[in-house]
Structure formats: C-alpha cells, structure tokens
Scaffold this motif. Structure first.
Motif, PDB file in Angstrom:
ATOM      1  N   ARG A 246       8.337  -3.658  -2.299  1.00  0.00           N
ATOM      2  CA  ARG A 246       9.167  -3.427  -1.113  1.00  0.00           C
ATOM      3  C   ARG A 246       8.918  -2.032  -0.542  1.00  0.00           C
ATOM      4  O   ARG A 246       9.226  -1.755   0.605  1.00  0.00           O
ATOM      5  CB  ARG A 246      10.650  -3.548  -1.468  1.00  0.00           C
ATOM      6  CG  ARG A 246      11.079  -4.946  -1.873  1.00  0.00           C
ATOM      7  CD  ARG A 246      12.581  -5.016  -2.083  1.00  0.00           C
ATOM      8  NE  ARG A 246      13.047  -4.083  -3.097  1.00  0.00           N
ATOM      9  CZ  ARG A 246      13.885  -3.110  -2.860  1.00  0.00           C
ATOM     10  NH1 ARG A 246      14.344  -2.893  -1.654  1.00  0.00           N
ATOM     11  NH2 ARG A 246      14.275  -2.313  -3.832  1.00  0.00           N
ATOM     12  N   HIS A 247       8.415  -1.145  -1.395  1.00  0.00           N
ATOM     13  CA  HIS A 247       8.191   0.236  -0.964  1.00  0.00           C
ATOM     14  C   HIS A 247       6.693   0.523  -0.877  1.00  0.00           C
ATOM     15  O   HIS A 247       5.905  -0.085  -1.595  1.00  0.00           O
ATOM     16  CB  HIS A 247       8.828   1.202  -1.969  1.00  0.00           C
ATOM     17  CG  HIS A 247      10.309   1.025  -2.103  1.00  0.00           C
ATOM     18  ND1 HIS A 247      10.875   0.232  -3.081  1.00  0.00           N
ATOM     19  CD2 HIS A 247      11.335   1.525  -1.372  1.00  0.00           C
ATOM     20  CE1 HIS A 247      12.198   0.266  -2.953  1.00  0.00           C
ATOM     21  NE2 HIS A 247      12.495   1.027  -1.919  1.00  0.00           N
ATOM     22  N   PRO A 248       6.324   1.456  -0.006  1.00  0.00           N
ATOM     23  CA  PRO A 248       4.913   1.846   0.059  1.00  0.00           C
ATOM     24  C   PRO A 248       4.442   2.365  -1.304  1.00  0.00           C
ATOM     25  O   PRO A 248       5.130   3.161  -1.933  1.00  0.00           O
ATOM     26  CB  PRO A 248       4.900   2.968   1.096  1.00  0.00           C
ATOM     27  CG  PRO A 248       6.126   2.777   1.897  1.00  0.00           C
ATOM     28  CD  PRO A 248       7.143   2.197   0.973  1.00  0.00           C
ATOM     29  N   VAL A 249       3.289   1.874  -1.730  1.00  0.00           N
ATOM     30  CA  VAL A 249       2.731   2.288  -3.017  1.00  0.00           C
ATOM     31  C   VAL A 249       1.546   3.216  -2.748  1.00  0.00           C
ATOM     32  O   VAL A 249       0.642   2.886  -1.986  1.00  0.00           O
ATOM     33  CB  VAL A 249       2.268   1.087  -3.847  1.00  0.00           C
ATOM     34  CG1 VAL A 249       1.630   1.555  -5.156  1.00  0.00           C
ATOM     35  CG2 VAL A 249       3.450   0.163  -4.139  1.00  0.00           C
ATOM     36  N   LEU A 250       1.603   4.390  -3.351  1.00  0.00           N
ATOM     37  CA  LEU A 250       0.510   5.355  -3.235  1.00  0.00           C
ATOM     38  C   LEU A 250      -0.179   5.443  -4.586  1.00  0.00           C
ATOM     39  O   LEU A 250       0.492   5.515  -5.620  1.00  0.00           O
ATOM     40  CB  LEU A 250       1.044   6.729  -2.839  1.00  0.00           C
ATOM     41  CG  LEU A 250       2.006   6.771  -1.642  1.00  0.00           C
ATOM     42  CD1 LEU A 250       2.447   8.206  -1.374  1.00  0.00           C
ATOM     43  CD2 LEU A 250       1.350   6.190  -0.401  1.00  0.00           C
ATOM     44  N   THR A 251      -1.514   5.424  -4.595  1.00  0.00           N
ATOM     45  CA  THR A 251      -2.241   5.489  -5.858  1.00  0.00           C
ATOM     46  C   THR A 251      -3.056   6.761  -5.926  1.00  0.00           C
ATOM     47  O   THR A 251      -3.611   7.212  -4.929  1.00  0.00           O
ATOM     48  CB  THR A 251      -3.185   4.287  -6.008  1.00  0.00           C
ATOM     49  OG1 THR A 251      -4.049   4.223  -4.876  1.00  0.00           O
ATOM     50  CG2 THR A 251      -2.404   2.990  -6.126  1.00  0.00           C
ATOM     51  N   GLY A 252      -3.100   7.311  -7.113  1.00  0.00           N
ATOM     52  CA  GLY A 252      -3.976   8.441  -7.404  1.00  0.00           C
ATOM     53  C   GLY A 252      -4.563   8.160  -8.776  1.00  0.00           C
ATOM     54  O   GLY A 252      -4.013   8.582  -9.790  1.00  0.00           O
ATOM     55  N   ILE A 253      -5.643   7.430  -8.764  1.00  0.00           N
ATOM     56  CA  ILE A 253      -6.172   6.886 -10.022  1.00  0.00           C
ATOM     57  C   ILE A 253      -7.582   7.409 -10.232  1.00  0.00           C
ATOM     58  O   ILE A 253      -8.453   7.277  -9.365  1.00  0.00           O
ATOM     59  CB  ILE A 253      -6.189   5.339  -9.982  1.00  0.00           C
ATOM     60  CG1 ILE A 253      -4.755   4.815  -9.815  1.00  0.00           C
ATOM     61  CG2 ILE A 253      -6.829   4.782 -11.236  1.00  0.00           C
ATOM     62  CD1 ILE A 253      -4.681   3.347  -9.454  1.00  0.00           C
ATOM     63  N   GLY A 254      -7.790   7.993 -11.420  1.00  0.00           N
ATOM     64  CA  GLY A 254      -9.132   8.434 -11.799  1.00  0.00           C
ATOM     65  C   GLY A 254      -9.527   9.690 -11.072  1.00  0.00           C
ATOM     66  O   GLY A 254      -8.732  10.601 -10.876  1.00  0.00           O
ATOM     67  N   HIS A 255     -10.769   9.728 -10.682  1.00  0.00           N
ATOM     68  CA  HIS A 255     -11.265  10.911  -9.979  1.00  0.00           C
ATOM     69  C   HIS A 255     -12.157  10.446  -8.845  1.00  0.00           C
ATOM     70  O   HIS A 255     -12.268   9.256  -8.572  1.00  0.00           O
ATOM     71  CB  HIS A 255     -12.022  11.837 -10.938  1.00  0.00           C
ATOM     72  CG  HIS A 255     -12.991  11.115 -11.822  1.00  0.00           C
ATOM     73  ND1 HIS A 255     -14.159  10.585 -11.348  1.00  0.00           N
ATOM     74  CD2 HIS A 255     -12.921  10.790 -13.140  1.00  0.00           C
ATOM     75  CE1 HIS A 255     -14.800  10.010 -12.352  1.00  0.00           C
ATOM     76  NE2 HIS A 255     -14.066  10.102 -13.445  1.00  0.00           N
ATOM     77  N   THR A 256     -12.779  11.388  -8.167  1.00  0.00           N
ATOM     78  CA  THR A 256     -13.593  11.066  -6.998  1.00  0.00           C
ATOM     79  C   THR A 256     -14.594   9.955  -7.315  1.00  0.00           C
ATOM     80  O   THR A 256     -15.318  10.019  -8.304  1.00  0.00           O
ATOM     81  CB  THR A 256     -14.360  12.314  -6.532  1.00  0.00           C
ATOM     82  OG1 THR A 256     -13.451  13.379  -6.435  1.00  0.00           O
ATOM     83  CG2 THR A 256     -15.023  12.061  -5.198  1.00  0.00           C
ATOM     84  N   GLY A 257     -14.644   8.986  -6.466  1.00  0.00           N
ATOM     85  CA  GLY A 257     -15.619   7.912  -6.642  1.00  0.00           C
ATOM     86  C   GLY A 257     -15.035   6.669  -7.264  1.00  0.00           C
ATOM     87  O   GLY A 257     -15.626   5.593  -7.158  1.00  0.00           O
TER      88      GLY A 257
END
Lengths: 417, 71
Positions: A246-257
């Motif tokens: 229901r809410h916007p999901v932001l991901t910050g997973i792993g590293h560049t690439g």
C-alpha cells in the motif's frame, strides 16, 4: 549360450572387474564427463547425495524415470556449494543441472554412482536468467512492475518502515544518513534475514508487517554481497509483495551494478542503503526548507517590517499626542483667561458707563431744578386752587394769588390787569 | 458646589454667547449680575475641569512620551 556352450561363471569381484574394465573402456578410466538431469532429492548433511533423473525422456506409462545416484564428497562439496552460492545458486530438488564427474562403481554395495566434481554454473546462470526473464515478463504482464511506482510519493517521508537486518553495515549506513540529517524521522524496523533460503519468506513477512503500520514509505535495504547473497531479492514472492504494498517501497540493495527484481518492482531503487538514506534525508530537508524554513524566514521578515512600521507609527503618534494635548490644554487655558478678561472689562465698562450716564442725567436734571430758578429771582405764581398761572388772561382783578420765591411764598391780590 | 455646565463644548458655547452679548451691548444693568454670575460659574467649572484634566494628562504624558523615547 544358445549353441549349448556353458555360460561363463564369474566370481563377484571378477564380475565387477569386468564391468569396471568395460566402463573404463567406454568412458575412459575415471574420465569425467557431463551429465544433465533434474535433482529429485538432495541430502548434504555430510557428503552430498544427489539423485538425478532424466527429464528429457519421459518413460512409458507405468515406467520409472532413469535415475543416477550422484554423490559429492564433503571436501569437494563445501567449495562447490560456496562458489554456487556466490553466484546466487543453491542446489535444490527441481533444478536441472549439468553435473561434471565420472562413474564410480562401488563394489561393496554393487551400486553404480556418479562422483560429482563440478556443476556447470554457466548453464545455471542461463537458466536463472531465463527464469528471471520469464518472471519479469509475467510481472510486467500483470502490471506489477509499475503498480508500486504509481503510488503517490509522500510530500514529507518522515515515517519510515524499515525492512532490514539489524546491525548490518547496510542497516547502520542507512540509519546514519537519517540521524545525521537532523530531521525527525520515525523509523519502524521489522527484523528480517537478508540472505539464505529462509530470507524470501522473512522479507515478505517483514514488508507486510510494516505495510500495516502508519508509515510514509517502506524501505528495503541490504548491503553489498555476492549474487547468491542477494538472490532472495530476485524471489517472486518478494517481488509480488513489494508490488502489492500500500506504501511506496524504496530499495537499496547491494552495491552499484546490482539490480534485483525487487529493485525493478519498487517505487524507486537506489544503488546502496546509504544512497537511499541520503535521498530520504535530502528530500525531507528540502521539503522542510521549502515548506517551513523559508516561509518562516519570509514571515519573520514581514512581521519585523510590520512591527517596525507599527513602532514608528505609535512613536510618532505618541509625540503627536503629547504635543496636541499640551497645545489643547494651553489653548483652553488661554481662552478661559481671555474670557475672564473680556467679561471683567465688559462688566466694568458696562457699570461705569451706566454710572456716567446717571451722572449726566443727574446734571441735566439739576439744570432744570425750579429752586435754582427761584434763587435767580424767578417766582412761581399759582391760583387759589393751586394751579400754575401761565397767562394774565387766567386771573381776574381782586383775585388772591400765591407767589413762590426762593425762600418762601406770599399771597397777594390782583389789583388790575 | 459644582455648577452643572454640561459637556465642555456646550459650556464653552454658552460662555461665548454671554461674551458676545457683552460685545454687542445687549446686556442691561438688570441682566449684568445674572449674566456675570452665570459666566463666572461656567468659567470656574471649566477651569476646575481643565485643572483635573491637566493633572490626569501630566500623569499620562510621561507614559506616552516614555514609549516614544524607547522607540
């Protein structure tokens, strides 16, 4: 044997030696080769025992699949398992795998096994890529790649639902960005593991848990790692849960690439947890400056100018009032003094004037006083009835008349006229 | 005993009328005392009122002026 010759009798060991010779002549002595099949069971408590079946050739009705008993000794399996995990794979039933190894006849049990030396990672990767493509295609067809992106992004994303593993580098990096921003973020953290077989289910549970909370955004983070470490973020259940949030999901997973399927279905993806934290901090700070700080500064300037203007006005009014009041009082006092003077002089004049008038009249009257005429020798003659005789015609001879002079009167008789 | 002179402006107007009657020579000797008594009563009442006002004003003006000097 059909020509009546007696069949050859082998000793058991001799038989296996013959079989071994035939196998080696056919495949080479312990010569490894590739075998492709589907894992139907896997037991790796110590060594790995893997039953592999042939899926290419479906048996006739009632028949059984051709099965190969594979095994991988512990020393070999540990390294193999680790390298597979680094690439994002864990051997499991249902996977179709190219195994590299050689046949191994184990005479104590009379079993023919396949000693696994390696696994074709490239083929696994190809399969994984294919599965990924298929999953992305399915998600796209259902509109799930865009579903979460269509949610409006909150103007002030201060209430953050955090799905992460507490204490990890990614967790700390993310929170450091929020706490360092000086903004009043309210973080609701739900613990989850972020790698391993149990991770997808835990991540799904954690996302659903924070989705039920009063949050502005959901943040799913995990620091860098091998493809295997990050494999849980390619899981279909994780992707679908993110899409349906229901809410916007932001991901910050792993590293560049690293771009996981979770990244692709999320509202926005960031290259690291730290980058995600920076984004939220900057967004909140910018909004705060635009909505609060700058308007407040502008309001303060307006208020100060208004107060200055009002202070100047009241100061001026004060001075004006002081002068005006004193002038007015002075004016009234002067007016009253003037009136007093006017009335005094007017009253005196009036009284004096009346007095002078009386004196003049008195003098005038004095001029007409008969006594003064009598003193001058004039006389007043009156008849016996007392009337003044003004003409000789009014008296007759022999008539007694009265003559009044200054010092008295006397009677006399008219002798003739 | 205070004389009822009404509002300031009314009293001033009455006083002005009395003065005008003197200026115009309308006052007779018979009226003189009466008019002078009324004028005197009005003047004294106005001065009493003015004095009271001045006292109040002198108390207030420093407060007004203080704000001005503060500004």
């Amino acid at each position: 044997m059909s020509n009546g010759e007696q069949p050859q009798v082998f000793e058991v060991a001799q038989l296996y030696e013959g079989v071994t010779e035939l196998l080696e002549s056919g495949f080479g002595p312990r010569q490894p080769f590739w075998v492709r099949g589907e894992i139907v069971s896997l037991n790796d408590r110590t060594h790995a025992y893997i039953d592999i079946v042939d899926t290419a050739k479906v048996p006739e009705r009632g028949g059984k699949l051709a099965t190969l008993k594979g095994h991988c000794w512990k020393t070999k399996y540990e390294g193999l398992k680790r390298s597979l995990r680094d690439e994002g794979f864990t051997l499991a039933p249902g996977m179709v795998v190219n195994f590299f190894g050689h046949l191994d006849l184990y005479t104590p049990t009379g079993s023919l096994g396949f000693n696994i030396l390696n696994v074709d990672v490239q083929s696994l990767m190809g399969d994984a890529a294919k599965r990924r493509e298929l999953l992305l295609a399915a998600l796209g067809a259902e509109g799930l790649l865009e579903k979460n992106k269509l949610l409006p992004f909150p103007t002030m994303p201060l209430k953050v639902g955090l799905v992460a593993s507490k204490g990890t580098e990614g967790y700390n990096d993310f929170l450091n960005q929020l706490t360092g921003s000086g903004m009043a973020f309210l973080v609701t953290h739900v613990q989850t593991t972020v790698q391993g077989d149990a991770a997808p289910a835990e991540i799904v549970r954690a996302i659903r848990a924070v989705d039920d909370e009063d949050v502005d955004v959901i943040v799913v983070i995990r620091g860098g790692g091998s493809k295997g470490d990050l494999a849980c973020f390619d899981d279909e259940s994780v992707a679908r849960t993110i899409a349906h949030s229901r809410h916007p999901v932001l991901t910050g997973i792993g590293h560049t690439g690293d771009t996981s399927i979770a990244d692709l279905v999320a509202h926005q993806q960031f290259i690291t947890p730290s980058a995600l934290g920076t984004f939220l901090a900057d967004t909140a700070r910018t909004l705060y400056e635009n909505r609060v700080t700058r308007p407040a500064e502008k309001l303060q300037r307006y208020a100060t100018a208004l107060l200055d203007e009002a202070a100047n006005y009241t100061g001026e009014r004060r001075r004006t009032v002081v002068l005006a009041v004193r002038d007015r009082l002075r004016s009234e006092q002067m007016n009253l003094t003037h009136v007093r003077g006017t009335l005094t002089s007017a009253s005196k004049y009036l009284v004096e004037s009346a007095g002078r008038s009386l004196t003049a009249t008195r003098a005038l009257l004095a001029a007409y006083d008969p006594q003064r005429r009598l003193a001058q020798g004039w006389a007043i003659v009156s008849a016996a009835d007392g009337s003044i005789i003004r003409s000789v015609a009014t008296v007759a001879a022999g008539e007694t008349i009265t003559v009044r002079v200054a010092d008295g009167s006397f009677h006399t008789v008219v002798q003739e006229r | 005993m205070s004389t009822d002179i009404g509002p300031w402006n009314d009293a001033v107007a009455e006083l002005d009328a009395i003065v005008a009657s003197f200026d115009d020579g309308e006052v007779t000797v018979d009226d003189l005392t009466t008019k002078l008594q009324r004028a005197t009563a009005i003047i004294e009442a106005l001065e009493t009122r003015l004095t009271a006002t001045q006292i109040s004003v002198e108390e207030l003006l420093p407060r007004v002026a203080k704000g001005s000097s503060d500004a």
